[in-house]
Design a protein around this motif. Structure first.
Motif, PDB file in Angstrom:
ATOM      1  N   ARG A 108     -50.220  66.325  78.031  1.00  0.00           N
ATOM      2  CA  ARG A 108     -51.324  65.611  78.669  1.00  0.00           C
ATOM      3  C   ARG A 108     -50.827  64.369  79.395  1.00  0.00           C
ATOM      4  N   ILE A 109     -49.857  63.683  78.815  1.00  0.00           N
ATOM      5  CA  ILE A 109     -49.282  62.523  79.491  1.00  0.00           C
ATOM      6  C   ILE A 109     -48.575  62.958  80.764  1.00  0.00           C
ATOM      7  N   TRP A 110     -47.767  64.008  80.674  1.00  0.00           N
ATOM      8  CA  TRP A 110     -47.019  64.471  81.846  1.00  0.00           C
ATOM      9  C   TRP A 110     -47.961  64.947  82.949  1.00  0.00           C
ATOM     10  N   ARG A 115     -50.506  63.775  88.220  1.00  0.00           N
ATOM     11  CA  ARG A 115     -51.696  63.692  89.061  1.00  0.00           C
ATOM     12  C   ARG A 115     -51.989  62.267  89.523  1.00  0.00           C
ATOM     13  N   GLY A 116     -51.093  61.352  89.238  1.00  0.00           N
ATOM     14  CA  GLY A 116     -51.264  59.979  89.702  1.00  0.00           C
ATOM     15  C   GLY A 116     -52.144  59.135  88.822  1.00  0.00           C
ATOM     16  N   GLU A 117     -52.410  59.564  87.598  1.00  0.00           N
ATOM     17  CA  GLU A 117     -53.239  58.809  86.675  1.00  0.00           C
ATOM     18  C   GLU A 117     -52.367  57.910  85.799  1.00  0.00           C
ATOM     19  N   SER A 118     -53.001  57.071  85.006  1.00  0.00           N
ATOM     20  CA  SER A 118     -52.294  56.142  84.120  1.00  0.00           C
ATOM     21  C   SER A 118     -52.772  56.364  82.689  1.00  0.00           C
ATOM     22  N   PRO A 119     -52.183  57.320  81.973  1.00  0.00           N
ATOM     23  CA  PRO A 119     -52.641  57.609  80.612  1.00  0.00           C
ATOM     24  C   PRO A 119     -52.228  56.515  79.640  1.00  0.00           C
ATOM     25  N   ALA A 230     -46.243  69.168  87.620  1.00  0.00           N
ATOM     26  CA  ALA A 230     -46.708  69.266  89.002  1.00  0.00           C
ATOM     27  C   ALA A 230     -46.633  70.707  89.495  1.00  0.00           C
ATOM     28  N   ALA A 231     -45.566  71.425  89.125  1.00  0.00           N
ATOM     29  CA  ALA A 231     -45.446  72.830  89.514  1.00  0.00           C
ATOM     30  C   ALA A 231     -46.580  73.662  88.914  1.00  0.00           C
ATOM     31  N   GLY A 246     -54.312  58.998  95.821  1.00  0.00           N
ATOM     32  CA  GLY A 246     -55.527  59.618  95.325  1.00  0.00           C
ATOM     33  C   GLY A 246     -55.419  61.107  95.168  1.00  0.00           C
ATOM     34  N   GLY A 247     -54.236  61.677  95.335  1.00  0.00           N
ATOM     35  CA  GLY A 247     -54.067  63.106  95.198  1.00  0.00           C
ATOM     36  C   GLY A 247     -54.494  63.880  96.412  1.00  0.00           C
ATOM     37  N   ALA A 248     -54.852  63.188  97.509  1.00  0.00           N
ATOM     38  CA  ALA A 248     -55.337  63.877  98.695  1.00  0.00           C
ATOM     39  C   ALA A 248     -54.173  64.382  99.531  1.00  0.00           C
ATOM     40  N   PRO A 249     -54.260  65.579 100.083  1.00  0.00           N
ATOM     41  CA  PRO A 249     -53.206  66.096 100.938  1.00  0.00           C
ATOM     42  C   PRO A 249     -53.184  65.379 102.272  1.00  0.00           C
TER      43      PRO A 249
END
Length: 281
Positions: A108-110, A115-119, A230-231, A246-249
């Motif tokens: 979950r951390i990985w 995804r650019g979040e901060s767990p 990510a894969a 923001g994860g946007a392409p």
């Protein structure tokens, strides 16, 4: 309720942009090994503390449990002794049990970092809800790979590559052990060569980490782990991880919307008659 488009209407505010993939959720997206490893490195630079210390703590816990088990059994260092193999087996089993509890938190951390979040660090101990399924999945994956290796080397490798994403499906998509293995096999169909290259990249990072007085392993492993996460997001299409804000392409700048045909300006053919205007000079 639907409305027909009126080209003469005043411009309307566009819908808010969707954060994440440009494709619907669950749609597999292309990826390359170099791209996800680069993403892993970039994310590591941003979140190195949570990545390093969570992995370090798990490493210490597993080593401690293994050592305590060997001491409790009274194992010896003589590999010809039955007591040696008893201690080895007991430490392996207890290590797998403890790992089945801690691995979901690591995953979950990985995934969050990819995804650019901060767990938070507490996520590491959130694996109680996946403990038994992860334990069953570990056994099934080991059994499948073991049988493949006994038959021939290649089937064992294919089984390992085909079920590579199963732990991610179990934790992230909340699938059962069997369904997670099926989903992983389907997602890696036609991509096992790329997964193999990703594993080789991880091995290469591990060698570099070992050469850096072993301390580098605590950076190399998280980088590869985030790259693998990510894969998974690319192959599954679940919460796709990208290097973009923001994860946007890639696309138009945020807040930019190209004008709709006819929505701005007069309709075609509308205007003053030819020759109309101020006199020359």
């Amino acid at each position: 309720m639907s409305y027909q488009y009126n080209p003469y209407a005043a411009p309307q505010a566009p819908p808010p942009p969707t954060v994440g993939s440009a494709m619907p959720p669950g749609t597999p997206q292309p990826w390359t090994v170099s791209e996800v490893v680069s993403l892993g490195w970039q994310r590591f630079k941003q979140s190195w503390a949570i990545l390093v210390f969570s992995y370090l703590l798990v490493f210490v816990i597993l080593q401690g449990v293994s050592r305590l088990t060997v001491i409790a059994v009274g194992s010896t260092t003589d590999y010809r002794s039955a007591l040696y193999w008893t201690g080895l087996g007991a430490s392996t089993v207890t290590g797998q049990v403890v790992n089945a509890y801690l691995q979901p938190g690591l995953l979950r951390i990985w995934l969050a970092v990819a995804r650019g979040e901060s767990p938070s660090f507490g996520v590491l101990f959130s694996g109680y809800d996946c403990f038994l399924p992860m334990l069953a999945l570990t056994f099934l994956m080991g059994l499948a790979s073991g049988i493949g290796l006994l038959l021939l080397l290649v089937p064992g490798i294919l089984a390992f590559l085909g079920f590579y994403l199963a732990p991610y499906y179990l934790v992230d998509a909340r699938l059962g052990p069997i369904d997670a293995m099926k989903a992983s096999w389907e997602a890696t169909r036609g991509q096992k060569g790329d997964v193999f290259l990703l594993v080789l990249a991880g091995a290469g990072l591990g060698v570099l980490g070992a050469l850096m007085c072993v301390i580098g392993m605590f950076a190399a492993v998280p980088i590869w782990a985030v790259a693998s996460a990510a894969a998974y997001t690319r192959m599954s299409g679940n919460g796709v991880a990208t290097l973009f804000a923001g994860g946007a392409p890639p696309g138009p700048p945020q807040g930019y919307y190209p004008p709709l045909p006819g929505a701005y300006g007069p309709p075609p053919g509308y205007g003053p008659p030819p020759g109309y205007g101020p006199p020359p000079g």
